[in-house]
Write an enzyme that holds these catalytic residues in place. Structure first.
Site, PDB file in Angstrom:
ATOM      1  N   ASP B  88       0.864  -1.180   0.000  1.00  0.00           N
ATOM      2  CA  ASP B  88       0.000   0.000   0.000  1.00  0.00           C
ATOM      3  C   ASP B  88       0.899   1.228   0.000  1.00  0.00           C
ATOM      4  O   ASP B  88       2.127   1.120  -0.002  1.00  0.00           O
ATOM      5  CB  ASP B  88      -0.950  -0.034   1.190  1.00  0.00           C
ATOM      6  CG  ASP B  88      -0.209   0.008   2.515  1.00  0.00           C
ATOM      7  OD1 ASP B  88       1.024   0.213   2.514  1.00  0.00           O
ATOM      8  OD2 ASP B  88      -0.843  -0.176   3.550  1.00  0.00           O
ATOM      9  N   SER B  89       0.310   2.417   0.004  1.00  0.00           N
ATOM     10  CA  SER B  89       1.110   3.627  -0.208  1.00  0.00           C
ATOM     11  C   SER B  89       1.533   4.286   1.086  1.00  0.00           C
ATOM     12  O   SER B  89       2.320   5.219   1.094  1.00  0.00           O
ATOM     13  CB  SER B  89       0.279   4.630  -0.991  1.00  0.00           C
ATOM     14  OG  SER B  89      -0.818   5.041  -0.183  1.00  0.00           O
ATOM     15  N   GLY B  90       0.991   3.847   2.189  1.00  0.00           N
ATOM     16  CA  GLY B  90       1.269   4.496   3.458  1.00  0.00           C
ATOM     17  C   GLY B  90       0.234   5.528   3.863  1.00  0.00           C
ATOM     18  O   GLY B  90       0.205   5.965   5.005  1.00  0.00           O
ATOM     19  N   GLY B  91      -0.626   5.918   2.920  1.00  0.00           N
ATOM     20  CA  GLY B  91      -1.618   6.963   3.217  1.00  0.00           C
ATOM     21  C   GLY B  91      -2.501   6.607   4.403  1.00  0.00           C
ATOM     22  O   GLY B  91      -2.692   7.420   5.310  1.00  0.00           O
ATOM     23  N   PHE B  92      -3.010   5.398   4.407  1.00  0.00           N
ATOM     24  CA  PHE B  92      -3.923   4.990   5.466  1.00  0.00           C
ATOM     25  C   PHE B  92      -3.238   5.002   6.833  1.00  0.00           C
ATOM     26  O   PHE B  92      -3.814   5.451   7.828  1.00  0.00           O
ATOM     27  CB  PHE B  92      -4.481   3.594   5.162  1.00  0.00           C
ATOM     28  CG  PHE B  92      -5.472   3.124   6.181  1.00  0.00           C
ATOM     29  CD1 PHE B  92      -6.765   3.622   6.196  1.00  0.00           C
ATOM     30  CD2 PHE B  92      -5.117   2.189   7.147  1.00  0.00           C
ATOM     31  CE1 PHE B  92      -7.688   3.202   7.142  1.00  0.00           C
ATOM     32  CE2 PHE B  92      -6.031   1.758   8.099  1.00  0.00           C
ATOM     33  CZ  PHE B  92      -7.318   2.265   8.097  1.00  0.00           C
ATOM     34  N   ASP B 142      -2.272   8.481  -0.975  1.00  0.00           N
ATOM     35  CA  ASP B 142      -3.602   9.096  -0.985  1.00  0.00           C
ATOM     36  C   ASP B 142      -3.884   9.687   0.379  1.00  0.00           C
ATOM     37  O   ASP B 142      -3.170   9.416   1.348  1.00  0.00           O
ATOM     38  CB  ASP B 142      -4.669   8.046  -1.337  1.00  0.00           C
ATOM     39  CG  ASP B 142      -4.673   6.870  -0.356  1.00  0.00           C
ATOM     40  OD1 ASP B 142      -3.618   6.626   0.283  1.00  0.00           O
ATOM     41  OD2 ASP B 142      -5.701   6.203  -0.229  1.00  0.00           O
ATOM     42  N   GLN B 187     -11.050   7.297  -3.891  1.00  0.00           N
ATOM     43  CA  GLN B 187     -11.535   7.829  -2.622  1.00  0.00           C
ATOM     44  C   GLN B 187     -12.878   8.534  -2.879  1.00  0.00           C
ATOM     45  O   GLN B 187     -13.566   8.170  -3.821  1.00  0.00           O
ATOM     46  CB  GLN B 187     -10.488   8.788  -2.030  1.00  0.00           C
ATOM     47  CG  GLN B 187      -9.230   8.080  -1.546  1.00  0.00           C
ATOM     48  CD  GLN B 187      -9.415   7.341  -0.222  1.00  0.00           C
ATOM     49  OE1 GLN B 187     -10.466   7.409   0.413  1.00  0.00           O
ATOM     50  NE2 GLN B 187      -8.383   6.569   0.176  1.00  0.00           N
ATOM     51  N   GLY B 214     -10.854   4.245   1.700  1.00  0.00           N
ATOM     52  CA  GLY B 214     -11.729   5.083   2.504  1.00  0.00           C
ATOM     53  C   GLY B 214     -13.011   4.396   2.939  1.00  0.00           C
ATOM     54  O   GLY B 214     -13.937   5.051   3.417  1.00  0.00           O
ATOM     55  N   ASP B 264      -7.807  -7.293   1.699  1.00  0.00           N
ATOM     56  CA  ASP B 264      -6.777  -7.494   2.727  1.00  0.00           C
ATOM     57  C   ASP B 264      -7.343  -7.053   4.048  1.00  0.00           C
ATOM     58  O   ASP B 264      -8.202  -6.147   4.090  1.00  0.00           O
ATOM     59  CB  ASP B 264      -5.517  -6.674   2.441  1.00  0.00           C
ATOM     60  CG  ASP B 264      -5.691  -5.232   2.891  1.00  0.00           C
ATOM     61  OD1 ASP B 264      -6.372  -4.457   2.180  1.00  0.00           O
ATOM     62  OD2 ASP B 264      -5.202  -4.875   3.986  1.00  0.00           O
ATOM     63  N   CYS B 302     -11.643 -28.121   8.338  1.00  0.00           N
ATOM     64  CA  CYS B 302     -10.445 -27.379   7.923  1.00  0.00           C
ATOM     65  C   CYS B 302      -9.252 -28.334   7.860  1.00  0.00           C
ATOM     66  O   CYS B 302      -9.122 -29.236   8.693  1.00  0.00           O
ATOM     67  CB  CYS B 302     -10.169 -26.252   8.918  1.00  0.00           C
ATOM     68  SG  CYS B 302      -8.676 -25.318   8.548  1.00  0.00           S
ATOM     69  N   CYS B 304      -5.998 -27.278   7.818  1.00  0.00           N
ATOM     70  CA  CYS B 304      -4.751 -26.599   8.203  1.00  0.00           C
ATOM     71  C   CYS B 304      -4.025 -27.415   9.264  1.00  0.00           C
ATOM     72  O   CYS B 304      -4.606 -28.312   9.892  1.00  0.00           O
ATOM     73  CB  CYS B 304      -5.029 -25.180   8.687  1.00  0.00           C
ATOM     74  SG  CYS B 304      -5.522 -25.070  10.413  1.00  0.00           S
ATOM     75  N   CYS B 307      -5.648 -27.600  12.701  1.00  0.00           N
ATOM     76  CA  CYS B 307      -6.839 -28.454  12.803  1.00  0.00           C
ATOM     77  C   CYS B 307      -6.505 -29.926  12.620  1.00  0.00           C
ATOM     78  O   CYS B 307      -7.184 -30.793  13.157  1.00  0.00           O
ATOM     79  CB  CYS B 307      -7.897 -28.011  11.794  1.00  0.00           C
ATOM     80  SG  CYS B 307      -8.657 -26.428  12.259  1.00  0.00           S
ATOM     81  N   HIS B 333      -4.452 -20.999  11.269  1.00  0.00           N
ATOM     82  CA  HIS B 333      -5.820 -21.453  11.001  1.00  0.00           C
ATOM     83  C   HIS B 333      -6.676 -20.344  10.396  1.00  0.00           C
ATOM     84  O   HIS B 333      -7.369 -20.552   9.396  1.00  0.00           O
ATOM     85  CB  HIS B 333      -6.496 -21.976  12.262  1.00  0.00           C
ATOM     86  CG  HIS B 333      -7.966 -22.160  12.048  1.00  0.00           C
ATOM     87  ND1 HIS B 333      -8.483 -23.214  11.329  1.00  0.00           N
ATOM     88  CD2 HIS B 333      -9.026 -21.370  12.343  1.00  0.00           C
ATOM     89  CE1 HIS B 333      -9.783 -23.077  11.225  1.00  0.00           C
ATOM     90  NE2 HIS B 333     -10.138 -21.970  11.835  1.00  0.00           N
TER      91      HIS B 333
END
Lengths: 381, 381
Positions: B88-92, B142, B187, B214, B264, B302, B304, B307, B333
């Site tokens: 990501d860009s770091g904005g958040f 952003d 946005q 956003g 994500d 599951c 995994c 499990c 898990h």
């Protein structure tokens, strides 16, 4: 259950067969205090080459309790470990961790340091707990003497440990521990004559193997090595010898040189969580800024997952960022290193070259076995 | 780089090809904030079926720094991950984590919450940092608007994000990002006309894919779903659509139903560290005493490692004992579950049965997608 395949001086290479597989000795046992070797899964332990781990009776007795573990099929199934398990008796932890201990002939009453609840452990109950856990090798409840102790205290303590050992043996024979081996524990503090008496009377009771307890509790290294040599030399040749709670890489080699077959210590996992890694070139402290831009693996001669996949710079970054992955990777590496060290020692004994191997190790590792402080050998809580 | 293989209503199943492999969509991306998905190694991620992970530009910029990562061969090599990486860009994070932000036309000045040091991030530098990290998919800086915001603030913020997007695109074209895809970020807050304008002007700049930013910042679920549907419907059909920071299992399925390809969220890993596990029968809170003696796996459906190898009772014991292994197994898990959910959704789209699959999921999972509180969707720090 134990077969000696080669000897080189006092050092021995052997095979220990249990209900859960074969363990080649000399061997280091990672410590799974609460049913897990800290930060590592059974998959990690297998990958590091572990075939035996230690479980702490004291911790599992308090939480989640041996009845729960019995109900769920025993400790192997509970922790997902199909290799060999050795459980200690809880004596050392009662001595080092519990509050308000009251020692009586019958047993020991203590308070849990986590919730203050009162518990009682007797030699018979310690065996019952270990029968419920189902470890392949179990131990009698013993009293772990403080260091330093008076001669009088040491005599009284040894006598109690010996009476408890007889009761533990009787309880084991009465109980359902057919597939479980029972080791005796040799106490006696730092007095040679008491250690001799301890060996004589413990061996007279008859056990499947012998642990040496009450060392690595603060005494000088020379004392520890000297008593190890004395006791190992007195124990029956044909049975496995286990030096409890030891130790650093140099201690392991000194122990092997004196005839010890088995070791356990929280050192590799606990030091990993403090960012200290063991390598063939000596310990590496990841906190040091010198590793910040180092693209090399932790130990170029190590084949563990942490060394194959990541740089010192990355591992340091994880550690400095408190990333949980740091604890797993560093613990995995340290355990792998301790197991590798024992594998190399075993190979050296087999080819009759243990002393040159040990000399080369020390030359490269650059730590004299007698000048390392022992302050990091306290038990994991 | 993106191919749609099947559609079912607005839902799409596709393939995203990057310099580090092929990713099947819809896909959930585990979040590797500081160069590691918390508590998991690349081996765990592979075993869970992950082919793409997210790295946070903001965190890596502050520590260990993008120059160090560039010097050591880029983020893939640094973190030992040979699959696809999206940064990501770091904005958040500047918006949600940094202290004393000063927003100017040129960029944003902020203080690190860990050491108080002052930093400046511009659209050009955010691209340079991401070129140094070498992620396969990168993003323009952003401004992430707070919720709720005034109409005026939303208009001003969108205009700035659009001017920054143009500068980021230019910097990317100038820079050495040939093998890296650049996504645009849409946005516009909660105003439909601003979201439409954002789509028009972002698409006009021309990107390799489009992220919706956003959302999941405190607005009602209906608003999030409605704006997702609106924006996804306006974006170019042939390019991947990524709903940033979302979300819970129910949000993922609602997003897929509205044409989203990528998600994500820190939810699976963070909730794992709080003992909350996702299962096909709904969330399981391991703290609850009801699991203390439960010998069944966390989720019988599951596959995994957690499990396959361990009981709820054991996992609960590890969690209650603060054993580090708990965090690894529960994170493994949860990530496996999120990835499975997307695999099942993909399969359902391919056979034209996404809606019945979604209905069956909700019937069993027993959570209505509109009545879950959003308080657990804050970013990982």
């Amino acid at each position: 259950m134990f077969e000696i395949l080669a000897t080189d001086g006092a050092a021995r290479a052997g095979r220990l067969a249990t209900a859960h597989g074969v363990v080649e000795t000399p061997v280091f046992m990672p410590v799974g205090t609460r049913g897990a070797v800290k930060a590592l899964g059974p998959d990690d332990l297998r990958a590091a080459g572990a075939r035996i781990v230690l479980g702490n009776t004291y911790h599992l007795f308090l939480r989640p309790g041996h009845e729960l573990i019995r109900e769920l099929g025993g400790l192997h199934r509970f922790m997902g470990w199909d290799g060999t398990i050795l459980t200690d008796s809880g004596g050392f932890q009662v001595w080092s961790l519990a509050k308000l201990r009251k020692l009586r002939e019958e047993g020991v009453e203590f308070r849990s340091p986590t919730d203050g609840s009162t518990h009682f452990l007797s030699p018979e109950l310690a065996i019952e707990v270990q029968h419920a856990l189902g470890g392949d090798i179990i131990h009698p409840l013993d009293e772990c003497l403080a260091y330093p102790a008076t001669r009088e205290a040491a005599e009284r303590s040894l006598a109690l440990t010996l009476r408890w050992a007889a009761r533990a043996k009787a309880a084991h024979v009465r109980g359902a521990g057919g597939r479980q081996a029972l080791f005796g524990i040799v106490q006696g503090g730092t007095w040679e004559d008491l250690r001799r008496r301890a060996v004589d009377e413990t061996v007279a009771l008859g056990f499947d193997g012998y642990a040496i307890g009450g060392l690595a509790v603060g005494e000088p290294k020379e004392t520890m090595y000297g008593l190890t040599e004395l006791v190992a030399g007195l124990l029956p040749r044909a049975q496995p010898r286990y030096l409890m709670g030891v130790g650093k890489p140099e201690d392991l080699l000194e122990g092997v040189a004196r005839g010890i077959d088995m070791f356990d210590c929280v050192l590799p996992t606990r030091n990993a969580r403090n960012g200290q890694c063991f390598t063939w070139d000596g310990p590496v402290t990841l906190k040091q800024a010198r590793w910040a831009r180092d693209g090399a693996p932790l130990d170029p001669d190590c084949h563990c997952y942490a060394c194959r996949g990541f740089s010192r710079a990355y591992l340091r970054h994880l550690f400095m960022s408190d990333e949980l992955l740091a604890y797993r990777l560093l613990s995995l590496h340290n355990v792998h290193f301790f197991l590798d060290l024992m594998r190399e020692a075993r190979a050296a004994i087999t080819r009759g070259a243990f002393e040159p191997f040990k000399a080369r190790f020390f030359a490269r590792y650059a730590v004299s076995s007698l000048d390392v402080s022992r302050d990091e050998l306290r038990p994991e809580v």
